[in-house]
Enzyme design. Sequence first.
Site, PDB file in Angstrom:
ATOM      1  N   CYS A   1       0.937  -1.240  -0.233  1.00  0.00           N
ATOM      2  CA  CYS A   1       0.029   0.198  -0.035  1.00  0.00           C
ATOM      3  C   CYS A   1       0.708   1.276  -0.083  1.00  0.00           C
ATOM      4  O   CYS A   1       1.639   1.598   1.214  1.00  0.00           O
ATOM      5  CB  CYS A   1      -0.832  -0.014   1.115  1.00  0.00           C
ATOM      6  SG  CYS A   1      -1.791   1.474   1.386  1.00  0.00           S
TER       7      CYS A   1
ATOM      8  N   CYS B   1      -0.252   4.147   2.208  1.00  0.00           N
ATOM      9  CA  CYS B   1      -0.030   3.799   3.728  1.00  0.00           C
ATOM     10  C   CYS B   1       1.487   3.994   3.873  1.00  0.00           C
ATOM     11  O   CYS B   1       1.832   4.687   4.835  1.00  0.00           O
ATOM     12  CB  CYS B   1      -0.534   2.296   4.010  1.00  0.00           C
ATOM     13  SG  CYS B   1      -2.034   2.011   3.624  1.00  0.00           S
ATOM     14  N   ASP B   2       2.196   3.602   3.166  1.00  0.00           N
ATOM     15  CA  ASP B   2       3.732   3.566   3.371  1.00  0.00           C
ATOM     16  C   ASP B   2       4.842   4.342   2.878  1.00  0.00           C
ATOM     17  O   ASP B   2       5.909   4.236   3.018  1.00  0.00           O
ATOM     18  CB  ASP B   2       4.045   2.127   3.351  1.00  0.00           C
ATOM     19  CG  ASP B   2       3.554   1.066   4.304  1.00  0.00           C
ATOM     20  OD1 ASP B   2       3.018   1.603   5.153  1.00  0.00           O
ATOM     21  OD2 ASP B   2       3.074  -0.307   4.096  1.00  0.00           O
TER      22      ASP B   2
HETATM   23  P1  FAD Z   1      -9.840  -5.855   7.557  1.00  0.00           P
HETATM   24  O1  FAD Z   1      -9.132  -4.958   8.682  1.00  0.00           O
HETATM   25  O2  FAD Z   1      -9.395  -6.809   6.565  1.00  0.00           O
HETATM   26  O3  FAD Z   1     -10.555  -6.889   8.632  1.00  0.00           O
HETATM   27  C1  FAD Z   1     -11.270  -8.098   8.126  1.00  0.00           C
HETATM   28  C2  FAD Z   1     -11.855  -8.770   9.413  1.00  0.00           C
HETATM   29  O4  FAD Z   1     -12.647  -9.818   8.849  1.00  0.00           O
HETATM   30  C3  FAD Z   1     -10.872  -9.468   9.944  1.00  0.00           C
HETATM   31  O5  FAD Z   1     -11.054  -9.405  11.521  1.00  0.00           O
HETATM   32  C4  FAD Z   1     -10.855 -11.051   9.742  1.00  0.00           C
HETATM   33  O6  FAD Z   1     -10.636 -11.763  11.006  1.00  0.00           O
HETATM   34  C5  FAD Z   1     -12.563 -11.237   9.666  1.00  0.00           C
HETATM   35  N1  FAD Z   1     -13.115 -12.284   8.872  1.00  0.00           N
HETATM   36  C6  FAD Z   1     -12.884 -12.464   7.650  1.00  0.00           C
HETATM   37  N2  FAD Z   1     -13.486 -13.683   7.236  1.00  0.00           N
HETATM   38  C7  FAD Z   1     -14.126 -13.975   8.221  1.00  0.00           C
HETATM   39  C8  FAD Z   1     -15.237 -14.994   8.698  1.00  0.00           C
HETATM   40  N3  FAD Z   1     -15.344 -15.670   7.859  1.00  0.00           N
HETATM   41  N4  FAD Z   1     -15.451 -15.169   9.912  1.00  0.00           N
HETATM   42  C9  FAD Z   1     -15.293 -14.132  11.006  1.00  0.00           C
HETATM   43  N5  FAD Z   1     -14.224 -13.179  10.574  1.00  0.00           N
HETATM   44  C10 FAD Z   1     -13.918 -13.233   9.368  1.00  0.00           C
HETATM   45  N6  FAD Z   1      -4.609   1.675   5.797  1.00  0.00           N
HETATM   46  C11 FAD Z   1      -4.677   2.942   6.353  1.00  0.00           C
HETATM   47  O7  FAD Z   1      -5.728   3.726   6.484  1.00  0.00           O
HETATM   48  N7  FAD Z   1      -3.136   3.248   7.129  1.00  0.00           N
HETATM   49  C12 FAD Z   1      -2.270   2.330   7.033  1.00  0.00           C
HETATM   50  O8  FAD Z   1      -1.220   2.815   7.482  1.00  0.00           O
HETATM   51  C13 FAD Z   1      -2.499   1.239   6.440  1.00  0.00           C
HETATM   52  N8  FAD Z   1      -1.531   0.091   6.565  1.00  0.00           N
HETATM   53  C14 FAD Z   1      -1.779  -1.105   6.264  1.00  0.00           C
HETATM   54  C15 FAD Z   1      -0.518  -1.962   6.320  1.00  0.00           C
HETATM   55  C16 FAD Z   1      -0.656  -3.382   5.906  1.00  0.00           C
HETATM   56  C17 FAD Z   1       0.570  -4.275   5.953  1.00  0.00           C
HETATM   57  C18 FAD Z   1      -2.211  -3.724   5.456  1.00  0.00           C
HETATM   58  C19 FAD Z   1      -2.343  -5.094   5.134  1.00  0.00           C
HETATM   59  C20 FAD Z   1      -2.993  -3.067   5.294  1.00  0.00           C
HETATM   60  C21 FAD Z   1      -2.749  -1.273   5.585  1.00  0.00           C
HETATM   61  N9  FAD Z   1      -4.131  -0.374   5.666  1.00  0.00           N
HETATM   62  C22 FAD Z   1      -3.674   0.657   6.094  1.00  0.00           C
HETATM   63  C23 FAD Z   1      -5.100  -1.074   5.151  1.00  0.00           C
HETATM   64  C24 FAD Z   1      -6.305  -1.165   5.938  1.00  0.00           C
HETATM   65  O9  FAD Z   1      -5.766  -2.064   7.024  1.00  0.00           O
HETATM   66  C25 FAD Z   1      -7.509  -1.647   5.673  1.00  0.00           C
HETATM   67  O10 FAD Z   1      -8.130  -0.764   4.555  1.00  0.00           O
HETATM   68  C26 FAD Z   1      -8.538  -2.027   6.590  1.00  0.00           C
HETATM   69  O11 FAD Z   1      -8.121  -2.528   7.805  1.00  0.00           O
HETATM   70  C27 FAD Z   1      -9.843  -2.520   6.122  1.00  0.00           C
HETATM   71  O12 FAD Z   1     -10.658  -2.596   7.227  1.00  0.00           O
HETATM   72  P2  FAD Z   1     -11.853  -3.614   6.969  1.00  0.00           P
HETATM   73  O13 FAD Z   1     -12.694  -3.682   8.334  1.00  0.00           O
HETATM   74  O14 FAD Z   1     -12.722  -3.684   5.786  1.00  0.00           O
HETATM   75  O15 FAD Z   1     -11.187  -5.273   6.836  1.00  0.00           O
END
Ligand code: FAD
Length: 314
Positions: free
Chosen positions: A139, A142-143
């Site tokens: 990303c 992000c980084d």
């Molecule tokens: P996620 O955070 O991906 O969460 C998904 C959840 O669903 C998880 O808890 C998982 O366990 C759960 N899940 C999935 N399937 C199931 C199931 N069948 N049953 C139960 N639970 C399930 N964004 C920023 O704004 N700033 C940053 O600095 C940044 N740095 C990042 C660094 C990294 C290495 C990564 C990978 C991402 C980064 N991001 C950053 C992006 C950010 O993390 C995501 O945009 C954000 O977390 C998305 O949120 P979400 O809640 O949609 O999904």
Amino acid sequence: MNATTGIRDVIIIGSGPAGYTAALYTARAGLSPLVFGGAIFVGGSLTTTTEVENFPGFPAGVQGPELMENMRAQAEQFGAEMIDDDIVAVDLTGDVKTVTDTAGTVHRAKTVIVATGSGYRKLGLPKEDELSGRGVSWCATCDGFFFRDRDIVVVGGGDTAMEEATFLTRFARSVTVVHRRSTLRASQVMQNRAFSDDKISFAFDSEVAGLHEENGMLSGITLRDTLSGETRELAATGLFIAIGHDPRTELFKGQLNLDSEGYLTVESPSTRTSVPGIFGAGDVVDHTYRQAITAAGSGCAAALDAERYLAALT
Ligand code: FAD
């Protein structure tokens, strides 16, 4: 036989910023949400990173895991119930929806908020996970800021790769785009922008074959020519992998409308999916922004949509 529980107002699947924000809002609305956070990925994608500098409210930045623990505690404070388990089956068709956990327990609710996120595609190389946050990233938004004056490689040939490469030139000394084929998939306008940028060069018919590490940080990259098989070394200390994402929607296939790439479709700007009572939030819906703050924002919207749906039932 499966144990069966009473009917809840709201079940949330996912414990990332979208799921926890939906939990906070529905808990404060007195809806006693039950959150399934996943068996091993509790707290979502941000738990796999270190410093987060772009989530508002933290002028000195915040560690990803700490931010997620705080979100969880805030939702729990208002009565959200958390179960750190995966949902392995769903039936979303009727007025009462069911979700089944790994123990086979069936949980029932009038509404379900899907916030299962998406996963970055990986190259599948040794040390790739170990070097995540230590020179390897998925990303640029992000980084990128952490890569000032560095030589960076971007892998991919689509719009995202061109956008990441162009964005990274703000910080990097040089950006090399590595693509397996001789032509890019990106739109012409994105290609033109990248081709006309002096800091960007291209390694076509090439793939990353190895990652090198020094003092726990990425110190170089081996490239392999996909036609001749020859290898060469690049002294890059940054690698951005932009080869796509896989939304976690396997569970919902055949029950909720998905787009051609498998993302959950919603009646934008609402979070309503194709099935009444089911709402989608965060990266499982979002092709475009994929940030913690946008995921949290849509988690809030899903909670408000669920609240209004429930109010209309009474
Ligand atoms: P996620 O955070 O991906 O969460 C998904 C959840 O669903 C998880 O808890 C998982 O366990 C759960 N899940 C999935 N399937 C199931 C199931 N069948 N049953 C139960 N639970 C399930 N964004 C920023 O704004 N700033 C940053 O600095 C940044 N740095 C990042 C660094 C990294 C290495 C990564 C990978 C991402 C980064 N991001 C950053 C992006 C950010 O993390 C995501 O945009 C954000 O977390 C998305 O949120 P979400 O809640 O949609 O999904």
